[in-house]
Design a protein around this motif. Structure first.
Motif, mmCIF file in Angstrom:
data_model
loop_
_atom_site.group_PDB
_atom_site.id
_atom_site.type_symbol
_atom_site.label_atom_id
_atom_site.label_comp_id
_atom_site.label_asym_id
_atom_site.label_seq_id
_atom_site.Cartn_x
_atom_site.Cartn_y
_atom_site.Cartn_z
ATOM 1 N N ASN A 165 -50.499 -8.271 -16.488
ATOM 2 C CA ASN A 165 -49.877 -7.335 -15.560
ATOM 3 C C ASN A 165 -49.735 -6.028 -16.314
ATOM 4 O O ASN A 165 -50.055 -5.934 -17.504
ATOM 5 N N GLU A 178 -49.707 -9.785 -11.328
ATOM 6 C CA GLU A 178 -49.395 -8.390 -11.013
ATOM 7 C C GLU A 178 -48.975 -8.258 -9.548
ATOM 8 O O GLU A 178 -48.072 -7.479 -9.221
ATOM 9 N N GLN A 179 -49.618 -9.032 -8.682
ATOM 10 C CA GLN A 179 -49.371 -8.902 -7.244
ATOM 11 C C GLN A 179 -48.058 -9.512 -6.785
ATOM 12 O O GLN A 179 -47.695 -9.380 -5.625
ATOM 13 N N SER A 217 -42.476 -4.714 -6.590
ATOM 14 C CA SER A 217 -42.978 -3.503 -5.944
ATOM 15 C C SER A 217 -44.283 -3.753 -5.197
ATOM 16 O O SER A 217 -44.735 -2.898 -4.444
ATOM 17 N N LYS A 218 -44.900 -4.911 -5.420
ATOM 18 C CA LYS A 218 -46.216 -5.148 -4.829
ATOM 19 C C LYS A 218 -46.291 -6.376 -3.926
ATOM 20 O O LYS A 218 -47.224 -6.512 -3.155
ATOM 21 N N THR A 219 -45.328 -7.260 -4.020
ATOM 22 C CA THR A 219 -45.444 -8.512 -3.287
ATOM 23 C C THR A 219 -45.501 -8.287 -1.784
ATOM 24 O O THR A 219 -44.858 -7.380 -1.242
ATOM 25 N N LYS A 220 -46.260 -9.142 -1.103
ATOM 26 C CA LYS A 220 -46.358 -9.052 0.355
ATOM 27 C C LYS A 220 -45.380 -10.028 1.025
ATOM 28 O O LYS A 220 -45.309 -10.119 2.245
#
Lengths: 94, 380
Positions: free
Chosen positions: B127, B260-261, B265-268
């Motif tokens: 990450n 990283e996903q 700040s990035k998770t869906k």
């Protein structure tokens, strides 16, 4: 070994030589060296291998930290973007 | 013989023959020889016929009144989890009757149907803050009940690492506090170094629905400088450390494509309670209700076994004064916490920091409203 660098994201925990290093509350704060100036600071927590608290420090650029018998210098404190986390970057000096 | 209180009418028994002689062996006459002895043996009373009990599997059950009982159907184990039936679990209590197995050839490993089923498919271990993280094996077990643990799955097992997924691990810890069985049910040890983690993830076509999604992972985890880079191993057992937190984190990272996903700040999908139960959690702002109502809500939630987590204010929602006060109080802004305890009398709560250190004990409900801007309550 000197020269190691590590960048630690705000609200996360890095492990350096067995110690937990936490970073939180990155913000602009009054510079202790110059009360008319603000600088980015971060609260860095240090916990040894037995998770004993080795003291929390409110640090800015050029401040030094002892971690597991080695000295590290703060080279950058990033505020991050408006919604995201900031960070602290450390470099090992001795 | 009639059964007391039988519901079925008794069958008519054949009327005994009138004047039928009693079945009694005649006195032996040695003078009559072998044929006589054989005849006597033929007259000896036969052993009683065994009436199979309804639980025998070798034939149909038979009532004591002689009527055969229809073959009982096996009862399906009731699924107590919310949402669709999850994948078969390891610890099923229904054991079929042993059947003689015909000799078979050595089994051929089935090819995984999808990447999610293939343990060899791993999410990118790096990450932004751990660009050199690389996979290494950590042999261990799913869970260990250590000294001080209420259950093998315990909030103290959770220790966040160098990944900004505090929302994820805080909700795991909160769930471990109120309903560790729900977490235990998510993970199946496949017995071959791999684990199937079933998360209830948003259906791509109908994102308001959650679908149980089995994800197979191995026990390789990202490491940096010789230790786990992200969520840490838990308690140590005789056969290795406990891995449940790392396994669930890896499964979600695999589904999301990379570690990283799953950064905050990035998770869906930030509803980890929903991932574990299949039902969306309820979110609200602590400031939307007064201190009394908030205290009552939290007390009720814990009493009902509902996990609760909190989101501290972000830097955009906290002015400089609040930021400075948070620092003094030990509140980490932009961070998530798990609710461990409510003291309604003292009007305080115990909040657990997913770091494993710097917890907030006996924290007043007024400060909760001041420094936190979201509360998530898991479905029952």
């Amino acid at each position: 070994m000197t020269g190691r660098t590590v960048r630690i994201e705000e609200t996360t925990v890095a492990t350096l030589d067995g110690w937990k290093i936490t970073v939180g509350n990155v913000m602009l704060a009054t510079d202790p060296a110059n009360p008319n100036r603000k600088r980015p600071t971060a609260v860095v927590g240090r916990y040894d291998a037995a998770k004993a608290d080795q003291g929390e420090r409110d640090v800015g650029v050029d401040d030094r930290l002892d971690i597991a018998g080695k000295q590290w210098r703060v080279v950058e404190v990033g505020l991050g973007d408006k919604s995201g986390n900031g960070f602290v970057e450390l470099v090992e000096t001795r | 013989m009639a059964i007391a209180n039988a519901k079925k009418p008794e069958p008519k028994k054949p009327a005994p023959l009138a004047n039928a002689p009693a079945q009694k062996a005649p006195a032996p006459n040695p003078a009559q020889g072998k044929s006589y002895a054989a005849g006597v043996a033929a007259l000896k009373p036969k052993p009683p016929v065994k009436i199979p009990s309804p639980t025998d599997t070798l034939g149909p059950a038979v009532h004591a009144n002689g009527y055969p009982e229809p073959k009982h159907k096996k009862k399906k184990k009731k699924d107590n989890t919310l949402g669709p039936t999850p994948a078969p679990q390891q610890n099923t209590t229904v054991t079929p009757a042993p059947q003689p197995k015909p000799p078979t050839a050595a089994p051929v490993a089935a090819k995984p149907a999808t990447p999610m089923q293939d343990p060899a498919v791993n999410p990118d271990p790096t990450n932004e803050y751990a660009p050199n993280a690389a996979y290494a094996k950590t042999a261990g077990v799913v869970a260990v009940k250590a000294e001080g643990d209420e259950h093998a799955i315990d909030p103290s097992d959770v220790e966040q690492g160098a990944l900004g997924d505090c929302y994820f691990v805080a909700q795991l810890a909160a769930q471990a506090k109120t309903n560790p069985g729900r977490i235990q049910d998510l993970i199946k040890d496949n017995g071959n170094g791999t684990y199937t983690v079933t998360l209830h993830l948003k259906d791509k076509a109908q994102p308001w629905k959650r679908v149980p999604t089995p994800i197979v992972v191995d026990s390789q985890f990202p490491q940096k400088d010789g230790s786990a880079a992200y969520a840490k191993p838990g308690d140590s057992g005789s056969t290795g450390p406990e891995l449940w937190v790392m396994l669930i984190e890896k499964a979600f990272a695999k589904y999301s494509g990379s570690y990283e996903q799953i950064r905050g700040s990035k998770t869906k999908d930030g509803d980890v309670f929903g991932m574990m139960s299949g039902v969306e959690s309820r979110s609200f702002s602590p400031a939307s209700m007064g201190a009394d109502k908030l205290l009552e809500t939290l007390t009720k939630a814990l009493a009902n076994g509902q996990a609760v987590s909190f989101g501290a204010k972000s830097k955009t929602s906290a002015d400089e004064t609040v930021q400075n006060e948070a620092k003094t109080e030990g509140v980490v802004l932009n961070h998530a916490y798990s609710l461990l305890k409510v003291d309604a009398k003292a009007r305080t709560v115990d909040l657990r920091n997913p770091w494993g250190v710097k917890h907030l004990t006996a924290f007043s409900v007024d400060k909760l409203i001041k420094f936190y801007d979201s509360v998530d309550v898991a479905a029952k």
